[in-house]
Design a protein around this motif. Structure first.
Motif, short mmCIF file in Angstrom:
data_model
loop_
_atom_site.label_atom_id
_atom_site.label_comp_id
_atom_site.label_asym_id
_atom_site.label_seq_id
_atom_site.Cartn_x
_atom_site.Cartn_y
_atom_site.Cartn_z
N GLU A 189 92.49 31.23 69.88
CA GLU A 189 91.88 32.57 70.44
C GLU A 189 90.45 32.76 70.01
O GLU A 189 89.63 33.15 71.00
N GLU A 190 90.01 32.76 69.23
CA GLU A 190 88.55 32.99 68.34
C GLU A 190 87.70 32.05 69.26
O GLU A 190 86.56 32.58 69.44
N CYS A 242 88.02 30.63 72.02
CA CYS A 242 87.86 31.33 73.40
C CYS A 242 86.54 32.39 73.39
O CYS A 242 85.98 32.47 74.45
N GLN A 243 86.99 33.28 72.46
CA GLN A 243 86.04 34.53 72.52
C GLN A 243 84.82 34.12 72.22
O GLN A 243 83.75 34.54 72.99
N ILE A 244 84.48 33.12 71.33
CA ILE A 244 83.04 32.56 70.99
C ILE A 244 82.56 32.00 72.12
O ILE A 244 81.39 32.24 72.75
N ASN A 284 83.43 32.46 75.32
CA ASN A 284 83.20 33.46 76.34
C ASN A 284 83.74 33.09 77.94
O ASN A 284 84.56 33.38 78.34
N ASP A 285 82.74 32.19 78.50
CA ASP A 285 83.01 31.56 79.60
C ASP A 285 83.12 29.95 79.67
O ASP A 285 82.16 29.48 79.10
N GLU A 323 85.14 35.91 80.17
CA GLU A 323 84.74 36.96 78.95
C GLU A 323 85.82 36.92 77.91
O GLU A 323 86.39 37.89 77.49
N GLY A 324 86.15 35.79 77.50
CA GLY A 324 86.71 35.28 76.16
C GLY A 324 88.17 35.31 76.52
O GLY A 324 89.02 35.19 75.43
N LYS A 325 88.90 35.45 77.66
CA LYS A 325 90.29 35.82 77.91
C LYS A 325 90.94 34.45 78.83
O LYS A 325 90.00 34.12 79.56
#
Lengths: 441, 462
Positions: free
Chosen positions: A349-350, A352-354, A356-357, A389-391
């Protein structure tokens, strides 16, 4: 089998040494389909592999049917074989060595046929009831395997060990309208009576359902995270780069690259057949050489290759205890055991957040064909999901991902912390790369 | 091998419980692999495999056991363990076996196992020398010769007792070409259900030359472009497209349990009308041929698709029960360690009317896939992929530059409809096919075909 008589016969006929490798494997498996036992398989096979050195050359034969009275004929055939070999470096079997024994404490509880069938029945019902979009349970099975190996040679080596495993597998089909997706999961089961069926059902079904409504995306170059399972299959395909035999033959591109920076400094790779976190361990390899932990890549620098006795002789170094066979009948090759890319600090998950796209690849197909080991180029069918956007956003299927493995491993942004050995002997956590070529619409 | 009487006793024991059918598969196999690196014979390994696989059915349920402990006590114990899975019972049924004589369609002149080792290593050396002398940029040549001699005996409770011998040989040469840091490989690996006389027509020299040619082309190759485009797939191993995209989905293994996109589609148009596809296990001396399948049925020629219409599936005995269809002689297995299931043999697309050159007409930008690698398919979704080992760009109807690193992906249902031209130059090539009953030799084949659009996965982006 009177092993000493075989050894004596070989020495009398002029062989320098002889090794007898025996393996016993037994298996029980059951599959379940549409409310009934579908198949049951029981087996027991003893295999004997005999190899020996004649004038520095190693000859090999393997048997599933062998009697002591065959020994003269077999030894003559081995000598005939050895005379034909033209390799320059001498080959040898190993002297006995003392080593410390590591034990893995797994408490396998062997289930009865009735318990297995009851569990598979429950599992099928739970899978079907999980969600109306679970259309079919294609394959549901339990399998246990027991193996033992024993190596005896004319230099006095005499070692043996055993290995065991029990697994449960499920393959489901999820569908919505015209869209059909599948998912297959395997889980290790120490004690079937205490196994958490509901957690397994959730894992199998959720992954299949998440793939629904997937579509292709336009061809582009974009940031990519290879999720742990996909990264593991890619890493497995290229771990042969560290194989001493392929280095010696000049087929691995790491030839002449020892102590050079080959990957990003975020990458450290360790091989450890004694790692008790993994499913199986081995205190010695298939030549009887003791195993140990070794770092192959230290922060991106290539520091150690894997060797058997033969490849070590060819490259004037020591065996790393990686002389393994792919089955009792095969000759000794070089292979990693419990080899991992050391995990970093971030969860998926982290990552993916880093990022972002970008794209997360969860599954790769066609690894036996879409990989050019020599150039390290690959182009593979993939599926996964987009990250916006990280999701997690739209699921993606029918795309290909293409890159050069060496270049890719130099463009690591972050390494994940999600390494779970499960049934694997080679494993990688998720890795986030700067970019990959994606082909789709 | 077990005697007729021993087989009868064992089969009777199988039917004592609730099973309604039983089969004994026994094999005695010698295989041999010889490997060569740079003109040196590096390794020889000879393997003697011998064992028995016993299978019992009750309706569509199947239990299977195998062992290499071949004394009657061990085999009785194996049977008793299997029988109990169908519950206890005490039926008495007499079995009388009748030996069925099978005509051998695949004659062998020089048995590749019996031939002297020196004759076999000579073949590798000829292949090595041919590849090496093609160009000084060929820096390394490796090769392997694989030979097998398999004797099988199949007996079943329907009274059938059949024996067959399968002899195969295959020579593989790989050449590595290098220019600076750029290293590329090429290979060729023909084989046949034949003896060493096979190499009189397919000479080791021709194999070495082809491996070197392919490696040298790739040295010049550029990155392959990506995206959907028309693709011409050449004959021979190009047939892997049909094998993956469609063949596996026509095996009863997936059809019977509704796990194929083609389940329930008999009589329907599943391909463009220019496509006729055949699976033929009877072609004399072909790599994927055998006299009988692994359940003892005679091999057959099966027309799968005729002019675009689905005509037949490939069916084994067990899945035939599920589908209410007779076996098509399609049961195959790697060895006694695998329960057989429906598999392909020599599968190909029949030749069409177009000339090879005509296929390129009107293609502004496309890919010509001259040499394919392997691939895989998910029969449930029909999604397939395969690798292009040697490809060329097509620009304005002409073959231009070589490209590397491409794969083709798509959906089997769609690609069969998108084959719009089929040429007349059918040829076949050899491969190993892996599935639930193990790794088996198969031929793939086709004439050059044109697919109007397919997703090409490459590394170049414009």
């Amino acid at each position: 089998m009177n092993k000493q008589a075989w050894i004596q016969c070989a020495l009398e006929k002029g062989m320098d040494s002889l090794e007898i490798y025996q393996s016993l494997s037994s298996r029980r498996s059951m599959t379940w389909y549409e409310g009934k036992l579908d198949t049951l398989t029981n087996s027991r096979v003893m295999g004997t592999s005999i190899r020996g050195v004649y004038q520095d050359k190693m000859a090999n034969m393997a048997f599933e049917k062998i009697a002591d009275e065959d020994k003269e004929k077999v030894i003559d055939q081995l000598i005939e074989q050895a005379k034909l070999l033209s390799t320059k470096e001498p080959d040898q079997i190993r002297e006995p060595e003392s080593f410390e024994i590591v034990k893995k404490e797994t408490k396998w509880v062997r289930p009865s046929n009735e318990l297995v069938q009851q569990t598979l029945q429950d599992l099928e019902q739970k899978l079907k009831a999980y969600d109306s979009r679970i259309l079919q349970v294609n394959e549901l099975g339990y399998e246990e395997a027991f193996g033992s190996r024993c190596i005896t040679n004319s230099l006095g080596l005499d070692v043996q060990d055993e290995d065991q495993m029990q697994i449960l597998m499920a393959y489901v089909v999820a569908g919505q309208g015209e869209d059909v997706q599948v998912n297959y999961e395997v889980e290790i089961v120490e004690d079937l009576a205490r196994f958490d069926l509901d957690a397994f059902v959730k894992k199998v079904c959720d992954k299949a359902l998440e793939k629904l409504q997937a579509s292709s995306i336009p061809s582009q170059s974009m940031p990519v995270i290879f999720e742990s399972e996909a990264m593991t299959s890619l890493f497995e395909s290229f771990v042969g780069l560290f194989n001493g035999e392929l280095l010696y033959k000049g087929i691995s591109c790491l030839k002449d690259k020892m102590n050079e920076k080959i990957f990003s400094d975020k990458i450290t790779i360790v091989d450890d057949p004694r790692n008790t976190d993994a499913l199986s361990i081995a205190n010695f390899d298939d030549e009887g050489c003791p195993t140990y932990r070794k770092t192959l890549v230290e922060q991106g620098v290539f520091v150690q290759a894997l060797h058997s006795t033969k490849t070590a002789n060819c490259m004037h170094t020591q065996s790393t205890g990686n002389g393994f066979k792919s089955g009792y009948a095969s000759t000794v090759g070089v292979s990693p055991m419990n080899c991992q890319i050391i995990p970093g600090n971030h969860s998926l998950e982290e990552l993916c957040q880093i990022m972002n796209d970008g794209l997360v690849i969860t599954d790769l197909q066609g690894l036996h064909a879409g990989i050019d080991f020599v150039s390290t180029n690959f182009s593979l069918q993939a599926s996964g999901y987009l990250v916006k956007e990280g999701k997690r956003s739209q699921s993606v299927t029918l795309i290909t991902v293409a890159a050069n493995f060496m270049e890719l491993m130099r463009s690591v942004m972050e390494v994940g912390n999600d390494l779970d050995w499960s049934y694997h002997t080679i494993k990688s956590p998720s890795i986030y790369f700067e970019k990959c070529a994606i082909s789709g619409e | 091998m077990l005697s007729k009487e021993e087989c009868e006793v064992l089969l009777q024991r199988c039917l004592k419980g609730n099973a309604d059918f039983a089969e004994i598969f026994e094999e005695d196999t010698v295989s041999e692999g010889i490997s060569m690196v740079e003109g040196e014979i590096e390794e020889v390994n000879r393997i003697v495999r011998a064992g028995v696989g016993i299978r019992l059915y009750k309706d569509v349920q199947s239990v299977y056991g195998y062992t290499n402990e071949l004394d009657m006590n061990s085999l009785n114990a194996l049977i008793d363990g299997l029988r109990d899975a169908f519950g206890q019972a005490d039926h008495d049924k007499e079995i009388h076996l009748e030996r069925v004589e099978i005509e051998n369609r695949h004659p062998v002149v020089i048995d590749p196992i019996e031939a002297p080792l020196s004759q076999k290593t000579q073949l590798l050396m000829e292949g090595y020398q041919a590849a090496k002398k093609q160009d000084k940029r060929i820096v390394k040549v490796t090769g392997s010769l694989s030979n097998v001699h398999q004797n099988v005996q199949i007996a079943n409770t329907q009274g059938r007792l059949v024996q067959d011998t399968r002899v195969r040989t295959r020579l593989a040469i790989s050449a590595y070409a290098q220019e600076g840091e750029n290293m590329q490989s090429g290979s060729d690996s023909p084989g046949a259900s034949q003896g060493l006389e096979f190499y009189e027509t397919r000479t080791p020299e021709s194999i070495g030359k082809e491996a070197a040619r392919s490696a040298l082309v790739l040295l010049e190759a550029q990155d392959c472009p990506s995206g959907k485009m028309p693709v011409i797939i050449d004959n021979g191993f190009g047939g892997v497209i049909f094998h993956e995209a469609c063949g596996h989905s026509l095996e009863a293994t997936s059809v019977a349990k509704n796990q194929s996109v083609f389940t329930g589609k008999l009589g329907q148009a599943i391909a463009n009308s220019c496509v006729t596809a055949i699976d033929d296990g009877t072609i004399p001396n072909a790599w994927g041929s055998e006299n009988v399948d692994d359940e003892g049925f005679p091999q057959q020629k099966r027309v799968l698709i005729r002019n675009g219409i689905l005509e037949n599936y490939m069916v084994d005995r067990l899945n035939g029960r599920r589908m209410n269809q007779p076996s098509t002689g399609s049961a195959r297995r790697q060895s006694y360690k695998f329960e057989p299931t429906s598999r392909m043999t020599n599968t190909y697309i029949a030749p069409g009317k177009d000339k090879f050159e005509d296929l390129f007409e009107g293609i502004e930008k496309g890919l010509y896939a001259r040499k394919m690698g392997g691939g895989s398919v998910n029969p449930q979704t029909g999604e397939f992929n395969f690798a292009v080992n040697e490809g060329y760009l097509i620009e304005n109807g002409k073959i231009t530059k070589p490209v590397k690193g491409a794969s083709l992906i798509g959906n089997g249902k769609e690609i069969l409809m998108d084959i719009d031209r089929v040429s007349d130059n059918l040829s076949r090539a050899q491969g190993m096919c892996g599935s639930s009953s193990g790794s088996i030799p198969v031929d793939v084949g086709q004439p050059a075909i044109r697919v109007s659009k397919i997703t090409v996965g490459g590394t170049a982006h414009e």
